[in-house]
Scaffold this active site. Structure first.
Site, PDB file in Angstrom:
ATOM      1  N   THR A  70       0.835  -1.202   0.000  1.00 18.53           N
ATOM      2  CA  THR A  70       0.000   0.000   0.000  1.00 18.53           C
ATOM      3  C   THR A  70       0.870   1.251   0.000  1.00 18.53           C
ATOM      4  OG1 THR A  70      -1.755  -1.183   1.140  1.00 18.53           O
ATOM      5  CG2 THR A  70      -1.797   1.218   1.297  1.00 18.53           C
ATOM      6  N   ASN A 149      -4.714  -9.668  -8.018  1.00 18.02           N
ATOM      7  CA  ASN A 149      -4.848 -10.341  -6.722  1.00 18.02           C
ATOM      8  C   ASN A 149      -6.107 -11.185  -6.593  1.00 18.02           C
ATOM      9  OD1 ASN A 149      -5.572  -7.462  -6.839  1.00 18.02           O
ATOM     10  ND2 ASN A 149      -6.602  -7.869  -4.909  1.00 18.02           N
ATOM     11  N   GLN A 178       1.655  -9.294  -6.093  1.00 19.18           N
ATOM     12  CA  GLN A 178       1.233 -10.700  -6.235  1.00 19.18           C
ATOM     13  C   GLN A 178       2.135 -11.480  -7.188  1.00 19.18           C
ATOM     14  OE1 GLN A 178      -0.921 -12.232  -4.396  1.00 19.18           O
ATOM     15  NE2 GLN A 178      -2.050 -10.535  -3.479  1.00 19.18           N
ATOM     16  N   SER A 198       5.926  -6.411  -1.682  1.00 16.36           N
ATOM     17  CA  SER A 198       5.507  -6.450  -0.271  1.00 16.36           C
ATOM     18  C   SER A 198       6.052  -7.699   0.402  1.00 16.36           C
ATOM     19  CB  SER A 198       3.979  -6.444  -0.219  1.00 16.36           C
ATOM     20  OG  SER A 198       3.516  -6.609   1.099  1.00 16.36           O
ATOM     21  N   GLY A 199       6.508  -7.553   1.659  1.00 15.88           N
ATOM     22  CA  GLY A 199       7.143  -8.670   2.361  1.00 15.88           C
ATOM     23  C   GLY A 199       6.192  -9.760   2.835  1.00 15.88           C
ATOM     24  N   HIS A 200       5.001  -9.356   3.310  1.00 16.15           N
ATOM     25  CA  HIS A 200       4.162 -10.381   3.946  1.00 16.15           C
ATOM     26  C   HIS A 200       3.458 -11.297   2.947  1.00 16.15           C
ATOM     27  CE1 HIS A 200      -0.054  -8.676   3.662  1.00 16.15           C
ATOM     28  NE2 HIS A 200       0.648  -7.613   3.316  1.00 16.15           N
ATOM     29  N   THR A 236      12.979   6.694  10.904  1.00 19.51           N
ATOM     30  CA  THR A 236      13.975   5.694  11.310  1.00 19.51           C
ATOM     31  C   THR A 236      13.623   4.348  10.687  1.00 19.51           C
ATOM     32  OG1 THR A 236      14.328   6.880  13.360  1.00 19.51           O
ATOM     33  CG2 THR A 236      15.037   4.576  13.317  1.00 19.51           C
ATOM     34  N   CYS A 322     -13.533  -3.855  -2.391  1.00 16.50           N
ATOM     35  CA  CYS A 322     -13.008  -2.605  -2.934  1.00 16.50           C
ATOM     36  C   CYS A 322     -13.900  -2.020  -4.023  1.00 16.50           C
ATOM     37  CB  CYS A 322     -11.618  -2.819  -3.508  1.00 16.50           C
ATOM     38  SG  CYS A 322     -11.585  -3.917  -4.889  1.00 16.50           S
TER      39      CYS A 322
HETATM   40  C1  LIG Z   1      -1.931  -6.495  -5.912  1.00 17.48           C
HETATM   41  C2  LIG Z   1      -1.762  -5.926  -4.523  1.00 17.48           C
HETATM   42  N1  LIG Z   1      -1.233  -4.691  -4.400  1.00 17.48           N
HETATM   43  C3  LIG Z   1      -1.058  -4.133  -3.195  1.00 17.48           C
HETATM   44  C4  LIG Z   1      -1.419  -4.789  -2.036  1.00 17.48           C
HETATM   45  C5  LIG Z   1      -1.208  -4.128  -0.710  1.00 17.48           C
HETATM   46  O1  LIG Z   1      -0.101  -4.696  -0.062  1.00 17.48           O
HETATM   47  P1  LIG Z   1       0.116  -4.538   1.508  1.00 17.48           P
HETATM   48  O2  LIG Z   1      -0.863  -5.472   2.175  1.00 17.48           O
HETATM   49  O3  LIG Z   1       1.548  -4.972   1.719  1.00 17.48           O
HETATM   50  O4  LIG Z   1      -0.101  -3.125   1.867  1.00 17.48           O
HETATM   51  C6  LIG Z   1      -1.984  -6.065  -2.124  1.00 17.48           C
HETATM   52  C7  LIG Z   1      -2.431  -6.774  -0.910  1.00 17.48           C
HETATM   53  O5  LIG Z   1      -3.313  -7.590  -0.945  1.00 17.48           O
HETATM   54  C8  LIG Z   1      -2.155  -6.649  -3.403  1.00 17.48           C
HETATM   55  O6  LIG Z   1      -2.683  -7.864  -3.552  1.00 17.48           O
END
Ligand SMILES: Cc1ncc(COP(=O)(O)O)c(C=O)c1O
Length: 379
Positions: A70, A149, A178, A198-200, A236, A322
């Site tokens: 995000t 996604n 993704q 994104s890491g998670h 930081t 969304c």
């Molecule tokens: C295509 C895509 N972009 C951005 C994001 C947002 O990532 P984050 O959860 O690391 O903020 C997601 C999370 O589901 C995603 O699937």
């Protein structure tokens, strides 16, 4: 527990957690402090950046560590918009982007920017001719995701990059959240100027990620302050998160090819079993990434199915909540014009390298039972 919601988030890899813990405990000095202890943290930060850059085939100064997808998307889109608005106020994106792209664009619209939301085919793919024809002398940015996604559709990033490169004034941003570790994407070869990861989503920890910013690209920073991260992102640094992210990145890349074979096999198995359930319609077209499979059970509320699966400790998800006109409709499926019945009953299964054939068998058996019961009750 059978966890099949890996596109929402993944379980952190034990080695990632170990690295996080070690750094949080032993390297808590501030990398900006000038004493020796701060210097050790700074060296670790520099080392992590080199490692991440090396894995992503970019320069260390082209990486900005962020808190995730995000932030990366907002930083790229608003950063380009604010820094380059004197050259034009037109941005091109697609109707099937993640909310962190779509909402950033909506916010820019309220500030006077003009956004083109490209339609997609039934398979969820952007038409490159539409994109080419949408470019105007006012266009400053094209932002298109690599992998959707909800559906798992892969966009023609290299083709789009080639088109954008013919317009030196336009920047190309890719939301690769993704796609990282799942599909090959050489940012520079594909003509990408900015790329979010994104890491998670790759078995890292939450609150970590990175934005690739091609050398020479100017962005208006969203956070001003101490000038960390090449002044792109003051604050930081989350050193433990950065080291953990880099570790997750290395692990996912090392295993990418082998894992791909496994995921393809699991996807095939899942598709075959889902086809045997008469009420199910598969929405993810052929050729999508193997770790995401979207399907609908028209006539039944997806929340009811999710809840019933959850009672058996099986976790999958519905569409992302969304920017759809109808609150219970998937905006992505609606954009693909798959019809209201499918768009309001979509479910997503997302696999990881930890998913087994047995997980799939159990999931399918429980799903079949739930759908049959619903069918008996509701007709
Ligand atoms: C295509 C895509 N972009 C951005 C994001 C947002 O990532 P984050 O959860 O690391 O903020 C997601 C999370 O589901 C995603 O699937």
């Amino acid at each position: 527990m059978i966890y099949l919601d890996n596109s929402a988030t993944t379980k952190p890899h034990p080695e990632v957690l170990e690295a996080y813990h070690k750094v949080a405990e032993h390297y808590f000095g501030n990398p900006s402090s000038i004493h020796h202890f701060g210097g050790e943290s700074e060296r670790l930060l520099t080392h992590s950046k080199k490692q991440a850059a090396n894995i992503l085939n970019v320069l260390p100064e082209e990486i900005v560590f962020t808190s995730g997808g995000t932030e990366g998307n907002n930083m790229a889109i608003k950063g380009i918009a604010f820094a380059h608005q004197n050259r034009g106020k037109h941005i091109i994106t697609s109707q099937v982007e993640h909310p962190s792209v779509l909402e950033a664009c909506h916010a820019l619209e309220s500030l006077g920017f003009d956004i083109t939301y490209l339609p997609v085919s039934k398979e969820g793919i952007v038409n490159v001719d539409d994109l080419r024809n949408s470019i105007t002398p006012e266009t400053i940015l094209v932002s298109i995701m690599s992998v959707n996604n909800e559906l798992g559709t892969i966009q023609p990033i290299s083709e789009i990059g080639t088109i954008v490169k013919k317009h030196p004034k336009i920047f190309f941003h890719v939301d690769h959240v993704q796609g990282l570790g799942k599909i090959a994407l050489d940012f520079k070869a594909a003509g990408v100027d900015l790329c979010t990861v994104s890491g998670h989503k790759i078995h890292g920890v939450k609150g970590t990620g990175a934005l690739f910013i091609r050398k020479g690209t100017t962005l208006f920073p969203l956070q001003h302050g101490g000038g960390q991260e090449g002044t792109f992102r003051s604050g930081t640094e989350n050193l433990a998160g950065i080291v953990a992210f880099t570790k997750a990145l290395r692990l996912i890349k090392e295993a990418q090819d082998e894992n791909q074979v496994r995921l393809l096999k699991l996807n095939k198995m899942l598709r075959e079993h889902l086809r045997e359930i008469p009420q199910v319609i598969i929405n993810s077209p052929a050729g999508t990434v193997p770790h995401i499979l979207n399907f609908s059970v028209p006539g039944y509320k997806p929340e009811v199915i999710i809840h019933s699966l959850g009672e058996k400790e099986i976790y999958i998800s519905t569409k992302s909540a969304c920017s759809s006109k109808r609150s219970d409709e998937s905006a992505v499926l609606a954009a693909c014009q798959l019809g209201e019945a499918r768009a309001t009953s979509a479910l997503r299964v997302s696999l990881s390298y930890g998913t087994t054939e047995e997980d799939i068998e159990i999931f399918i058996n429980v799903l079949r039972r739930i759908v049959n019961e619903l069918h008996e009750v509701m007709g």
